[in-house]
Design an enzyme around this catalytic site. Structure first.
Site, PDB file in Angstrom:
ATOM      1  N   LYS A   1     -10.169  -4.629  -5.237  1.00 10.91           N
ATOM      2  CA  LYS A   1     -11.110  -3.519  -5.415  1.00 10.91           C
ATOM      3  C   LYS A   1     -10.456  -2.333  -6.080  1.00 10.91           C
ATOM      4  O   LYS A   1     -11.065  -1.608  -6.844  1.00 10.91           O
ATOM      5  CB  LYS A   1     -11.529  -3.024  -4.013  1.00 10.91           C
ATOM      6  CG  LYS A   1     -12.874  -3.460  -3.549  1.00 10.91           C
ATOM      7  CD  LYS A   1     -13.148  -2.854  -2.162  1.00 10.91           C
ATOM      8  CE  LYS A   1     -13.479  -3.940  -1.180  1.00 10.91           C
ATOM      9  NZ  LYS A   1     -13.615  -3.543   0.200  1.00 10.91           N
ATOM     10  N   LYS A  19       0.828  -1.214   0.000  1.00  7.21           N
ATOM     11  CA  LYS A  19       0.000   0.000   0.000  1.00  7.21           C
ATOM     12  C   LYS A  19       0.855   1.254   0.000  1.00  7.21           C
ATOM     13  O   LYS A  19       0.458   2.265  -0.566  1.00  7.21           O
ATOM     14  CB  LYS A  19      -0.964   0.012   1.193  1.00  7.21           C
ATOM     15  CG  LYS A  19      -2.111  -0.961   1.024  1.00  7.21           C
ATOM     16  CD  LYS A  19      -3.356  -0.509   1.762  1.00  7.21           C
ATOM     17  CE  LYS A  19      -4.508  -1.453   1.518  1.00  7.21           C
ATOM     18  NZ  LYS A  19      -5.699  -1.144   2.305  1.00  7.21           N
ATOM     19  N   LYS A  38      -3.685 -10.724  -7.133  1.00 12.30           N
ATOM     20  CA  LYS A  38      -4.963 -10.876  -6.441  1.00 12.30           C
ATOM     21  C   LYS A  38      -6.037 -10.005  -7.097  1.00 12.30           C
ATOM     22  O   LYS A  38      -5.738  -8.893  -7.542  1.00 12.30           O
ATOM     23  CB  LYS A  38      -4.728 -10.424  -4.990  1.00 12.30           C
ATOM     24  CG  LYS A  38      -5.922 -10.507  -4.091  1.00 12.30           C
ATOM     25  CD  LYS A  38      -5.615  -9.907  -2.715  1.00 12.30           C
ATOM     26  CE  LYS A  38      -5.782  -8.398  -2.697  1.00 12.30           C
ATOM     27  NZ  LYS A  38      -6.056  -7.805  -1.390  1.00 12.30           N
TER      28      LYS A  38
HETATM   29  P1  TYM Z   1     -10.614  -6.229   3.037  1.00  9.49           P
HETATM   30  O1  TYM Z   1     -11.731  -5.272   3.195  1.00  9.49           O
HETATM   31  O2  TYM Z   1      -9.492  -5.872   2.127  1.00  9.49           O
HETATM   32  O3  TYM Z   1     -11.176  -7.625   2.545  1.00  9.49           O
HETATM   33  C1  TYM Z   1     -12.246  -8.280   3.208  1.00  9.49           C
HETATM   34  C2  TYM Z   1     -12.047  -9.784   3.145  1.00  9.49           C
HETATM   35  O4  TYM Z   1     -12.001 -10.234   1.781  1.00  9.49           O
HETATM   36  C3  TYM Z   1     -10.848 -11.045   1.591  1.00  9.49           C
HETATM   37  N1  TYM Z   1     -10.375 -10.878   0.208  1.00  9.49           N
HETATM   38  C4  TYM Z   1     -10.196 -11.881  -0.663  1.00  9.49           C
HETATM   39  N2  TYM Z   1     -10.369 -13.201  -0.536  1.00  9.49           N
HETATM   40  C5  TYM Z   1     -10.101 -13.965  -1.622  1.00  9.49           C
HETATM   41  N3  TYM Z   1      -9.674 -13.458  -2.812  1.00  9.49           N
HETATM   42  C6  TYM Z   1      -9.476 -12.139  -2.983  1.00  9.49           C
HETATM   43  N4  TYM Z   1      -9.067 -11.653  -4.151  1.00  9.49           N
HETATM   44  C7  TYM Z   1      -9.743 -11.277  -1.867  1.00  9.49           C
HETATM   45  N5  TYM Z   1      -9.676  -9.934  -1.682  1.00  9.49           N
HETATM   46  C8  TYM Z   1     -10.068  -9.705  -0.401  1.00  9.49           C
HETATM   47  C9  TYM Z   1      -9.853 -10.512   2.601  1.00  9.49           C
HETATM   48  O5  TYM Z   1      -8.846 -11.462   2.885  1.00  9.49           O
HETATM   49  C10 TYM Z   1     -10.727 -10.233   3.779  1.00  9.49           C
HETATM   50  O6  TYM Z   1     -10.957 -11.406   4.545  1.00  9.49           O
HETATM   51  N6  TYM Z   1      -8.023  -5.463   7.238  1.00  9.49           N
HETATM   52  C11 TYM Z   1      -9.165  -6.160   6.674  1.00  9.49           C
HETATM   53  C12 TYM Z   1     -10.478  -5.789   7.343  1.00  9.49           C
HETATM   54  C13 TYM Z   1     -10.449  -5.965   8.812  1.00  9.49           C
HETATM   55  C14 TYM Z   1     -10.443  -7.208   9.513  1.00  9.49           C
HETATM   56  C15 TYM Z   1     -10.432  -6.853  10.896  1.00  9.49           C
HETATM   57  C16 TYM Z   1     -10.483  -8.543   9.122  1.00  9.49           C
HETATM   58  C17 TYM Z   1     -10.395  -4.965   9.724  1.00  9.49           C
HETATM   59  N7  TYM Z   1     -10.390  -5.496  10.988  1.00  9.49           N
HETATM   60  C18 TYM Z   1     -10.406  -7.847  11.874  1.00  9.49           C
HETATM   61  C19 TYM Z   1     -10.466  -9.509  10.108  1.00  9.49           C
HETATM   62  C20 TYM Z   1     -10.421  -9.158  11.475  1.00  9.49           C
HETATM   63  C21 TYM Z   1      -9.288  -5.787   5.205  1.00  9.49           C
HETATM   64  O7  TYM Z   1      -8.828  -4.768   4.785  1.00  9.49           O
HETATM   65  O8  TYM Z   1     -10.048  -6.651   4.461  1.00  9.49           O
END
Ligand code: TYM
Length: 338
Positions: A205, A120, A202
């Site tokens: 978004k 990032k 990957k």
């Molecule tokens: P975020 O918002 O980027 O993504 C949410 C969830 O989606 C999964 N993910 C994917 N899984 C498979 N293939 C992909 N291409 C893909 N892109 C995203 C992510 O692994 C995630 O599970 N930091 C976290 C949000 C968060 C969080 C937490 C998660 C904040 N606090 C506490 C768990 C526990 C995040 O940015 O996810």
């Protein structure tokens, strides 16, 4: 005497950022679909991580709207507020308070090793803010404040769950047992859905290439077009292989969307070309997302209901969170408010 012991269900916590106006197929398959499936076996807590989103610049009005959309999407994916706690991160200020304390038990070197921070900061070179750097301690607070046992995430978030566990272990080592040590819970299939345009990357978004990602609210014709354009290889057979990231990805997506095993998928398309297979993938994804999309649209017309869900969720979450926060404050020596 009654000998039955009621076993306490494990606590599950996860979160998703509301940045971008909707989720990707990666978020859907790798995360939220599984969250819904866990509700009967675990005590589940799911959160819209809006505090994490501002590590990258957001337009305030859009962030508010996207937060509603995220709540609507989690409900549409099958999260039932009668079974699970569903809330918005900033409605429970205890997360940010615990994050500060945990910052003081997290090493600079540990945070510099986080791959997401490296990625990032490369992508946002003009805004490498301190929040981007300490993001994992806020995420650790999210997890530890609920004494969570399991954290269902896609593969890209595994390192962040591991650092949460390290921080918890360090804190427990100094002050005695305070936090449950959480474990990442990574789905066997679909933990990393790849870009349709560059399948070594990957699906994300923030990818500026629209053809690289399927968004959960995409129209059926857009989904079909993106699958038809998906990058494959020159082998010409629907079969997995180490050097076939595009095919591996499509087979995973089709398997998840239809409930078939990868072996069944290979058998189904034996002797058929990529054109047929990509069309079938598109159709399967359109059908998987159809009810979801309709439900999101209906829910977005009822913001009062979304507010109600968020209100009740925050109240339930806060009760649990405050118990941990008070315990931690006491352990580190903060004077209780007289
Ligand atoms: P975020 O918002 O980027 O993504 C949410 C969830 O989606 C999964 N993910 C994917 N899984 C498979 N293939 C992909 N291409 C893909 N892109 C995203 C992510 O692994 C995630 O599970 N930091 C976290 C949000 C968060 C969080 C937490 C998660 C904040 N606090 C506490 C768990 C526990 C995040 O940015 O996810």
């Amino acid at each position: 005497m009654d000998e039955t012991v009621v076993e306490k269900k494990k606590v599950v916590l996860s979160g998703i950022q509301p940045s971008g106006n909707q989720f990707t197929l990666g978020n859907y398959i790798g995360a939220i679909r599984n969250w819904a499936l866990m509700q009967d076996s675990f005590d589940c807590i799911y959160m819209v991580a809006n505090e994490h989103s501002i590590t990258v610049r957001q337009e305030p009005a859009k962030l508010r709207e996207n937060t509603y959309r995220a709540i609507a999407s989690l409900l549409a994916a099958g999260i039932d507020p009668k079974k699970s706690i569903l809330f918005v991160q900033s409605h429970v200020p205890a997360h940010a308070e615990l994050a500060w304390i945990l910052d003081c038990y997290t090493m600079f070197g540990e945070l510099t090793r986080m791959t997401q921070f490296k990625d990032k900061s490369a992508k946002n070179a003009d805004n490498i803010n301190a929040g981007l750097f300490t993001y994992p301690t806020l995420m650790a607070a999210d997890i530890l404040i609920y004494q969570s046992d399991l954290v269902p995430v896609g593969a890209d978030q595994k390192q962040h769950v591991e650092i949460a566990r390290d921080i918890a272990g360090r804190f427990n080592g100094i002050y005695g047992n305070t936090f449950v040590l959480p474990e990442p819970y990574i789905p066997a299939m679909g933990a990393k859905i790849m870009s349709l345009a560059e399948p070594e990357k990957k699906m994300s978004k923030s990818d500026p290439n629209e053809n690289a990602k399927i968004l959960v609210m995409d129209k059926p014709e857009d989904i079909m077009r993106k699958f038809r354009r998906a990058v494959t290889d020159s082998y010409g057979e629907v079969r997995r292989g180490e050097d076939k990231p595009g095919l591996n990805n499509l087979i995973t997506i089709y398997s998840v969307a239809t409930g078939k095993t990868p072996e069944q998928v290979e058998a189904e398309f034996e002797g058929k070309g990529y054109g047929d297979f990509k069309t079938a993938c598109g159709e399967a994804v359109v059908e998987m997302l159809r009810p979801f999309r309709e439900q999101v649209e209906t829910l977005m017309k009822n913001k009062d209901y979304l507010d109600q869900v968020a209100k009740e969720g925050a109240e339930q979450a806060e009760r649990i969170a405050m118990r941990t926060l008070r315990k931690v404050q006491k352990k580190v020596g903060f004077l209780p408010r007289p």
